[in-house]
Design a protein around this motif. Structure first.
Motif, mmCIF file in Angstrom:
data_model
loop_
_atom_site.group_PDB
_atom_site.id
_atom_site.type_symbol
_atom_site.label_atom_id
_atom_site.label_comp_id
_atom_site.label_asym_id
_atom_site.label_seq_id
_atom_site.Cartn_x
_atom_site.Cartn_y
_atom_site.Cartn_z
ATOM 1 N N ASN A 69 -39.798 25.480 18.043
ATOM 2 C CA ASN A 69 -39.819 26.857 17.796
ATOM 3 C C ASN A 69 -38.856 27.575 18.730
ATOM 4 O OD1 ASN A 69 -42.804 27.922 16.422
ATOM 5 N ND2 ASN A 69 -42.539 25.818 16.946
ATOM 6 N N ILE A 70 -37.979 28.348 18.178
ATOM 7 C CA ILE A 70 -36.975 29.379 19.158
ATOM 8 C C ILE A 70 -37.385 30.667 18.791
ATOM 9 C CG2 ILE A 70 -34.813 30.036 19.289
ATOM 10 C CD1 ILE A 70 -33.677 27.246 18.507
ATOM 11 N N ILE A 71 -37.687 31.332 19.874
ATOM 12 C CA ILE A 71 -38.062 32.984 19.624
ATOM 13 C C ILE A 71 -36.968 33.764 20.159
ATOM 14 C CG2 ILE A 71 -39.934 34.463 20.163
ATOM 15 C CD1 ILE A 71 -41.743 32.318 20.884
ATOM 16 N N LEU A 72 -36.517 34.514 19.514
ATOM 17 C CA LEU A 72 -35.429 35.472 19.793
ATOM 18 C C LEU A 72 -36.029 36.824 20.148
ATOM 19 C CD1 LEU A 72 -32.296 36.439 20.324
ATOM 20 C CD2 LEU A 72 -32.330 36.599 17.672
ATOM 21 N N THR A 73 -35.575 37.262 21.531
ATOM 22 C CA THR A 73 -36.192 38.738 22.039
ATOM 23 C C THR A 73 -35.200 39.336 22.796
ATOM 24 O OG1 THR A 73 -37.915 39.907 23.042
ATOM 25 C CG2 THR A 73 -37.168 37.362 23.740
ATOM 26 N N GLN A 74 -35.361 40.530 22.989
ATOM 27 C CA GLN A 74 -34.458 41.353 23.863
ATOM 28 C C GLN A 74 -35.173 41.571 25.049
ATOM 29 O OE1 GLN A 74 -33.800 44.915 21.608
ATOM 30 N NE2 GLN A 74 -31.727 44.107 20.784
ATOM 31 N N GLU A 81 -44.829 29.390 26.573
ATOM 32 C CA GLU A 81 -44.956 27.701 26.647
ATOM 33 C C GLU A 81 -44.851 26.958 25.423
ATOM 34 O OE1 GLU A 81 -47.720 24.450 28.546
ATOM 35 O OE2 GLU A 81 -47.790 26.346 29.540
ATOM 36 N N GLY A 82 -44.108 25.814 25.416
ATOM 37 C CA GLY A 82 -43.802 25.060 24.067
ATOM 38 C C GLY A 82 -42.573 25.753 23.181
ATOM 39 N N ALA A 83 -42.158 26.854 23.483
ATOM 40 C CA ALA A 83 -41.372 27.506 22.737
ATOM 41 C C ALA A 83 -39.806 27.665 23.609
ATOM 42 C CB ALA A 83 -41.575 28.870 22.172
ATOM 43 N N GLU A 84 -38.780 27.643 23.118
ATOM 44 C CA GLU A 84 -37.539 28.031 23.529
ATOM 45 C C GLU A 84 -37.093 29.600 23.339
ATOM 46 O OE1 GLU A 84 -34.503 24.623 23.015
ATOM 47 O OE2 GLU A 84 -36.216 24.426 21.525
ATOM 48 N N VAL A 85 -36.967 30.276 24.212
ATOM 49 C CA VAL A 85 -36.637 31.788 24.076
ATOM 50 C C VAL A 85 -35.202 32.040 24.460
ATOM 51 C CG1 VAL A 85 -37.444 34.152 24.873
ATOM 52 C CG2 VAL A 85 -38.908 32.269 24.902
ATOM 53 N N THR A 86 -34.652 32.836 23.409
ATOM 54 C CA THR A 86 -33.154 33.104 23.613
ATOM 55 C C THR A 86 -33.065 34.770 23.398
ATOM 56 O OG1 THR A 86 -32.868 32.917 20.994
ATOM 57 C CG2 THR A 86 -32.273 31.052 22.619
ATOM 58 N N TYR A 87 -32.054 35.270 23.902
ATOM 59 C CA TYR A 87 -31.799 36.865 23.900
ATOM 60 C C TYR A 87 -30.796 37.306 23.097
ATOM 61 C CZ TYR A 87 -34.876 35.358 27.556
ATOM 62 O OH TYR A 87 -36.283 35.076 28.423
ATOM 63 N N SER A 88 -30.151 36.474 22.522
ATOM 64 C CA SER A 88 -29.185 37.119 21.539
ATOM 65 C C SER A 88 -28.869 35.837 20.561
ATOM 66 C CB SER A 88 -27.793 37.219 22.101
ATOM 67 O OG SER A 88 -27.273 36.052 22.399
ATOM 68 N N VAL A 89 -27.828 36.422 19.119
ATOM 69 C CA VAL A 89 -27.767 35.417 18.333
ATOM 70 C C VAL A 89 -26.630 34.583 18.743
ATOM 71 C CG1 VAL A 89 -26.654 35.417 15.921
ATOM 72 C CG2 VAL A 89 -27.998 37.171 16.398
ATOM 73 N N ASP A 90 -25.766 34.971 19.680
ATOM 74 C CA ASP A 90 -24.956 34.015 20.164
ATOM 75 C C ASP A 90 -25.476 32.906 20.946
ATOM 76 O OD1 ASP A 90 -22.823 35.189 18.986
ATOM 77 O OD2 ASP A 90 -21.932 36.290 20.677
ATOM 78 N N GLU A 91 -26.519 33.405 21.849
ATOM 79 C CA GLU A 91 -26.993 32.266 22.741
ATOM 80 C C GLU A 91 -27.797 31.351 21.866
ATOM 81 O OE1 GLU A 91 -30.624 31.945 26.269
ATOM 82 O OE2 GLU A 91 -29.979 33.873 25.564
ATOM 83 N N THR A 92 -28.504 31.752 20.750
ATOM 84 C CA THR A 92 -29.234 31.160 19.612
ATOM 85 C C THR A 92 -28.465 30.005 19.026
ATOM 86 O OG1 THR A 92 -30.743 32.774 19.275
ATOM 87 C CG2 THR A 92 -30.805 30.929 17.793
ATOM 88 N N ILE A 93 -27.249 30.483 18.609
ATOM 89 C CA ILE A 93 -26.232 29.331 17.940
ATOM 90 C C ILE A 93 -25.626 28.592 18.947
ATOM 91 C CG2 ILE A 93 -24.061 29.334 17.084
ATOM 92 C CD1 ILE A 93 -24.981 31.984 15.446
#
Length: 176
Positions: A69-74, A81-93
């Protein structure tokens, strides 16, 4: 590394209202589970929160089992816990490029804003076309541009006692 989008849409690209789905379609949920199982799923924070409610009806979120699970948020203070959190499309990619195998399929699962951010970066679209119109919808999927996408697979399911609408499970690939 491949990016795919999976969603169900109404006749006018409707997908939701008030951070909830517009329908309860067990056949589509089964299709979603079977397609995304053992893959990475990428979702926005609102979609994550919509996946579970507490006793008071407040959306509290839950991780999808048998998936990364990757959660994209601002919201830079958001952690799960248990998820990876990213803050932009570029960071996710960038994260996917570093951690996914070349042929590995990663699924964007919503919501509306996340679909808009990823549609031009996606390689495939897994779309369940719901044969219904939902005038109270507030969240929409981007228009599937037929000059950019080619439908390569289609399976239909007629409405039944459990599924209120006719469904088409379609697979689109990006044209070269």
């Amino acid at each position: 590394m491949k990016i795919s989008i999976i969603t169900a849409i109404g006749k006018n690209n409707e997908i939701g209202r008030r951070n909830e789905l517009l329908w309860n379609l067990p056949a589509d949920m089964k299709h979603f589970r079977e397609t995304t199982r053992n893959h990475t799923v990428i979702m926005g924070q609102k979609t994550f929160e919509s996946l579970a409610k507490n006793e008071d009806g407040k959306q509290i979120g839950r991780l999808l089992p048998n998936r990364r699970n990757i959660i994209l948020t601002q919201d830079h203070s958001f952690k799960k816990e248990g998820a990876e959190v990213t803050y932009s499309v570029d960071e996710t990619i960038n994260l996917l490029e570093k951690t996914s195998k070349k042929e590995e399929e990663n699924f964007v699962i919503g919501g509306g804003q996340i679909y808009k951010l990823f549609i031009d970066k996606a390689d495939k679209l897994y779309i369940t076309h719901v044969d219904g119109e939902f005038p109270d919808a507030e969240i929409f999927f981007p228009v599937i541009d037929k000059t950019k996408w080619k439908k390569i697979k289609s399976e239909t399911l007629k409405k039944d006692a459990l599924n209120k609408y006719d469904l088409e499970f379609a697979l689109y690939v990006k044209k070269n």
